[in-house]
Each structure stands twice: as structure tokens, then as C-alpha cells.
Design an enzyme around this catalytic site. Structure first.
Site, mmCIF file in Angstrom:
data_model
loop_
_atom_site.group_PDB
_atom_site.id
_atom_site.type_symbol
_atom_site.label_atom_id
_atom_site.label_comp_id
_atom_site.label_asym_id
_atom_site.label_seq_id
_atom_site.Cartn_x
_atom_site.Cartn_y
_atom_site.Cartn_z
ATOM 1 N N ARG A 21 12.962 -5.890 -1.286
ATOM 2 C CA ARG A 21 12.155 -4.918 -2.015
ATOM 3 C C ARG A 21 13.025 -3.813 -2.611
ATOM 4 O O ARG A 21 13.900 -3.266 -1.938
ATOM 5 C CB ARG A 21 11.112 -4.285 -1.090
ATOM 6 C CG ARG A 21 10.003 -5.248 -0.672
ATOM 7 C CD ARG A 21 9.060 -4.574 0.318
ATOM 8 N NE ARG A 21 7.866 -5.356 0.560
ATOM 9 C CZ ARG A 21 7.753 -6.300 1.464
ATOM 10 N NH1 ARG A 21 8.808 -6.606 2.216
ATOM 11 N NH2 ARG A 21 6.629 -6.966 1.629
ATOM 12 N N SER A 189 -7.453 -6.640 1.219
ATOM 13 C CA SER A 189 -6.827 -6.005 0.062
ATOM 14 C C SER A 189 -6.009 -6.926 -0.820
ATOM 15 O O SER A 189 -5.719 -6.571 -1.963
ATOM 16 C CB SER A 189 -5.935 -4.857 0.534
ATOM 17 O OG SER A 189 -4.869 -5.334 1.341
ATOM 18 N N HIS A 217 -10.102 -0.120 2.311
ATOM 19 C CA HIS A 217 -10.161 -0.393 0.876
ATOM 20 C C HIS A 217 -11.571 -0.263 0.310
ATOM 21 O O HIS A 217 -11.816 -0.653 -0.838
ATOM 22 C CB HIS A 217 -9.590 -1.775 0.581
ATOM 23 C CG HIS A 217 -8.120 -1.859 0.827
ATOM 24 N ND1 HIS A 217 -7.181 -1.490 -0.103
ATOM 25 C CD2 HIS A 217 -7.423 -2.223 1.941
ATOM 26 C CE1 HIS A 217 -5.966 -1.641 0.401
ATOM 27 N NE2 HIS A 217 -6.099 -2.082 1.641
ATOM 28 N N THR A 245 -9.382 5.389 5.428
ATOM 29 C CA THR A 245 -8.238 6.139 4.926
ATOM 30 C C THR A 245 -8.715 7.197 3.948
ATOM 31 O O THR A 245 -9.779 7.071 3.336
ATOM 32 C CB THR A 245 -7.221 5.222 4.231
ATOM 33 O OG1 THR A 245 -6.067 5.981 3.873
ATOM 34 C CG2 THR A 245 -7.796 4.595 2.968
ATOM 35 N N LYS A 248 -6.743 6.253 -0.460
ATOM 36 C CA LYS A 248 -7.067 5.284 -1.509
ATOM 37 C C LYS A 248 -8.251 5.793 -2.329
ATOM 38 O O LYS A 248 -8.055 6.518 -3.287
ATOM 39 C CB LYS A 248 -7.292 3.910 -0.883
ATOM 40 C CG LYS A 248 -6.006 3.349 -0.259
ATOM 41 C CD LYS A 248 -6.185 1.986 0.339
ATOM 42 C CE LYS A 248 -4.855 1.372 0.763
ATOM 43 N NZ LYS A 248 -4.163 2.121 1.843
ATOM 44 N N THR A 277 2.200 13.912 17.671
ATOM 45 C CA THR A 277 2.649 14.042 16.287
ATOM 46 C C THR A 277 2.001 15.247 15.628
ATOM 47 O O THR A 277 0.867 15.614 15.957
ATOM 48 C CB THR A 277 2.329 12.764 15.482
ATOM 49 O OG1 THR A 277 3.001 12.814 14.227
ATOM 50 C CG2 THR A 277 0.841 12.610 15.235
ATOM 51 N N THR A 278 2.735 15.882 14.726
ATOM 52 C CA THR A 278 2.202 17.023 13.991
ATOM 53 C C THR A 278 1.008 16.587 13.150
ATOM 54 O O THR A 278 1.032 15.532 12.523
ATOM 55 C CB THR A 278 3.293 17.623 13.089
ATOM 56 O OG1 THR A 278 4.386 18.049 13.908
ATOM 57 C CG2 THR A 278 2.767 18.811 12.298
ATOM 58 N N THR A 363 3.355 -10.217 3.200
ATOM 59 C CA THR A 363 2.060 -9.621 2.869
ATOM 60 C C THR A 363 1.043 -10.696 2.507
ATOM 61 O O THR A 363 -0.148 -10.581 2.847
ATOM 62 C CB THR A 363 2.216 -8.623 1.711
ATOM 63 O OG1 THR A 363 3.258 -7.689 2.033
ATOM 64 C CG2 THR A 363 0.939 -7.864 1.459
#
Length: 407
Positions: A21, A189, A217, A245, A248, A277-278, A363
């Protein structure tokens, strides 16, 4: 073999398999979306038309979202300043979680820094808590879900994609005394197909399982208020835990889960991916909050996006191009070879000033490599006509029969 030698060997293998990639250096132009600036390796900067953004509704450039983020940035500064437990919970976070719980008609919601982290942390925490729990995973589930399920102590079962008969066979064969989670997505997706959510939930509940639905999605994209496929299909009440999420359909960043208070509070209290985690920047939470509120009330973005996706798919079919069947806003164009998919993507970017990502293994399966297009409300009919003409020219005489039939 040293670690350096191992890394170099694996990278060489990726390159030999045409799967290495290279990230395109792209700069979104807020007032000109979907046009971006492309910073080429040779130093040239040129404008390109992007056809593969996950900012599906162009909310990432919405004046409402940008204004909300500016106001929050001026009010509270840049970073959250800590984890959720250590000064990192702002009022923007609290309000956003309330909006998301309401969006999915659930008792509570919990924010994470990304959708990937939400899946890994939620599934991993729920499954790691006890030995007598089994998980049933759709074969096409996202890597983040798979990563979370790998942490399980109990048994894991993989059911053939969207195959209710196979799922029931596995549920029927499981120990009736164990706790069970059925995990699946609404919109997949890469192929753009959609799960029969209501039927899966009914089947899961018949065998005493809870349902975990990834709507990444679909949130913002479907349903009268943007609650996803479950809302569109009128089955929100059948889904026990929803994961989504903010990056998107809502155009910002972050992930979340929503469900019964006990589920959400348990993950909040035990998930390392949240505890250590922050938290997301307050300005990001403010932008997401503005986006969620807007899309609860506005349907115009969804309607125009669906129109353009439908139009693009039909235009590809009319042009004889190998567009794959898709039940959603995702438009996959089958290439069938990793090297050719990469070459098509590079030619589009460097010669035609059009950016479409090549999607390769892992993927998608080997032999199904593709270009994945996601038209937005900002892609005009003229842009679609120009793209189809370009693709027809590129694919002319270069579509193997197997690919043509598969498309």
C-alpha cells in the site's frame, strides 16, 4: 532471521503479490468537496476529484459542524486533557452520548476514539468476562469485530455470510446453558450488501442469544433520523447492542456503542480500550454532536446521496462495466486482479485526476479485487457522466470474461 530482516522480507512479499500500500497525500478542500489537493511525490500539487471518501454525506465540510467545532475549540481548547476518568469527560461527551442513545432508542451509549476501538473493546470485554459464553460471527464481519472476538474465553462459531439456516444450525448445536452473542453487520462495506436484521435477531433470541449489530456504514445514512438499517426496517427494539461510527455518515471521528445500561456500564468499567486512553477531543465531540442532531432532523442529504448512488450504478450497467450487485450506497467495480486494480487506481489518479482506491486482499478475497466508489450528495450528474466515460475508456477491451460475468 533478525526482526529487521523479517520485516523487509514480509514487505517484499507484499510487493511481489501487488498488495503493498502507498498512501495518496490528499488534502480535503472544505468549500470544494469532493475536490482535494493531491501532493504528488514529484512535488507537483494538483486538484483531483475523489470518489472513494467515507464522508458519505459530506458532513465533514458542513458549516454547522465546522462552526460547532470552532466554538468548542475556542471555549475549551484543543485536547481532552485525560482519560474519561481523569478529567477527560467534557459536557460535549455527555451530550453526544445522550444523543446517540436516543438515536438508537437505547438506555445508554458510550464513546470511543474510533469505530475499530469500539468493536474491539466492547466485544473483547463482553466475551472475556466469563468462560460460559459463545459468540456467533458472520463470516464477513469487520477486522475490528474479529479482533475483539479473538479475546474470548468461550467458543467461537463462524456462520456463512447472511445464511440464516447455517446460523440456526450452529445455535441449535450449541450448549443450551451457555450465554450467546450473535455478532453481525448491517451494511457490509466491500460488497454493499445488507443483512436481514430482523430475521437474525428473531433467530438469535429464539435460542437465548443477545444481538450485537455493527451499523458503521449505515448510521446517518438510513432511517428517518439516520439511525441505520435497523431504524429503516423498524427493528431497533430487536437489537441488543448497536455499534456505530462518527467518521462516515456523520463526517467527523470516533466510535460508540449503545444498548442496555448494564451492558454499557460494564464495558465502561472494564474495557482497557476505554479506561487507558485519552478521550476524543471536545471539539471533535462537539462537531459530531452537531452532525448527529442535524441528520436526525434533515433527510435531504440521505435522499440525494441515495439518488446519486443509484444513478452511478445504473450508468455503469448501461456502459457495460462490471459493477457488482449492491443493495446499498456502496458501488464496487470489479477488476479481479490486484496488479490491475492498483494500475487502474494509479492511472485514474495521475493521468485523469480522479482518485478511487484499489481494494485488494486481505480486505477482499483474492480474485475479487475492485475499485470501490462512494458517491456523495456533492457528486453531480455531470461528474457521474464524466466518470463513466473515463471508466469505459479505461476498461475498453480489457474486461476478462470471468470478470464480466461476475460483475
Amino acid at each position: 532471521m533478525s526482526l529487521v530482516d523479517f520485516c523487509e522480507s514480509e514487505l517484499n512479499r507484499l510487493k511481489a503479490e501487488e498488495r503493498y500500500r502507498i498512501f495518496a497525500d490528499l488534502e480535503k478542500q472544505s468549500g470544494l468537496f469532493p475536490f482535494y489537493k493531491h501532493h504528488r511525490p514529484d512535488g507537483v500539487v494538483e486538484e483531483v476529484l475523489v470518489w472513494c471518501s467515507n464522508d458519505y454525506l459530506a458532513m465533514g465540510t458542513s458549516p454547522k459542524v465546522i462552526t460547532a467545532m470552532h466554538e468548542a475549540l475556542d471555549a475549551v481548547g484543543a485536547g481532552a486533557g485525560g482519560t474519561r476518568n481523569i478529567s477527560g469527560t467534557s459536557h460535549y461527551h455527555v451530550l453526544l452520548e445522550q444523543e446517540l442513545a436516543d438515536l438508537h432508542q437505547k438506555e445508554a451509549a458510550l464513546l470511543f476514539t474510533s469505530g475499530y476501538v469500539a468493536n474491539e473493546a466492547a466485544l473483547g470485554t463482553l466475551l472475556d468476562g466469563r468462560d460460559d459464553i459463545e459468540v456467533f460471527s458472520d463470516a464477513m464481519n469487520h477486522a475490528s469485530m474479529i479482533q475483539g472476538m479473538r479475546k474470548r474465553k468461550g467458543a467461537k462459531h463462524i456462520w456463512r455470510h447472511n445464511d440464516l439456516g447455517h446460523l440456526e444450525e450452529l445455535l441449535k448445536g450449541a450448549d443450551p446453558k451457555t450465554e450467546k452473542i450473535v455478532a453481525f453487520e448491517s451494511v457490509y462495506s466491500m460488497d454493499g450488501d445488507v443483512a436481514p436484521i430482523g430475521e437474525i435477531c428473531d433467530l438469535a433470541h429464539r435460542y437465548g442469544a443477545i444481538t450485537y449489530l455493527d451499523e458503521v456504514h449505515a448510521v446517518g445514512m438510513y432511517g428517518p433520523r439516520g439511525g441505520g438499517i435497523a431504524e429503516r426496517d423498524g427493528v431497533l427494539d430487536k437489537v441488543d447492542i448497536v455499534e456505530g461510527t462518527l467518521a462516515k455518515g456523520f463526517g467527523v471521528q470516533g466510535g460508540y456503542i449503545a444498548g442496555k445500561h448494564a451492558f454499557i456500564d460494564y464495558v465502561r468499567s472494564f474495557a482497557p480500550g476505554l479506561i487507558f486512553t485519552t478521550s476524543m477531543a471536545p471539539a471533535v465531540a462537539a462537531g459530531a454532536l452537531a452532525s448527529v442532531r442535524h441528520l436526525k432532523a434533515s433527510t435531504s442529504e440521505r435522499a440525494q446521496q441515495q439518488r446519486q448512488a443509484t444513478r452511478l450504478k445504473q450508468a455503469f450497467r448501461d456502459a457495460g462495466l462490471p459493477v457488482m450487485d449492491s443493495q446499498s450506497h456502496i458501488v464496487p467495480l470489479l477488476v479481479g486482479d490486484a496488479g490491475r486494480a492498483r494500475d487502474f487506481s494509479n492511472e485514474l489518479l495521475y493521468d485523469r485526476r480522479i482518485y478511487v482506491t484499489a481494494i485488494n486482499f486481505p480486505t477482499v478475497p483474492v480474485g475479487t479485487e475492485r475499485l470501490r466508489l462512494t458517491p456523495t450528495p456533492k457528486h453531480t450528474d455531470e461528474m457521474i457522466d464524466e466518470l463513466v466515460a473515463t471508466m469505459r475508456d479505461m476498461f475498453a477491451g480489457d474486461i476478462p470474461e470471468a470478470v464480466r460475468k461476475a460483475g
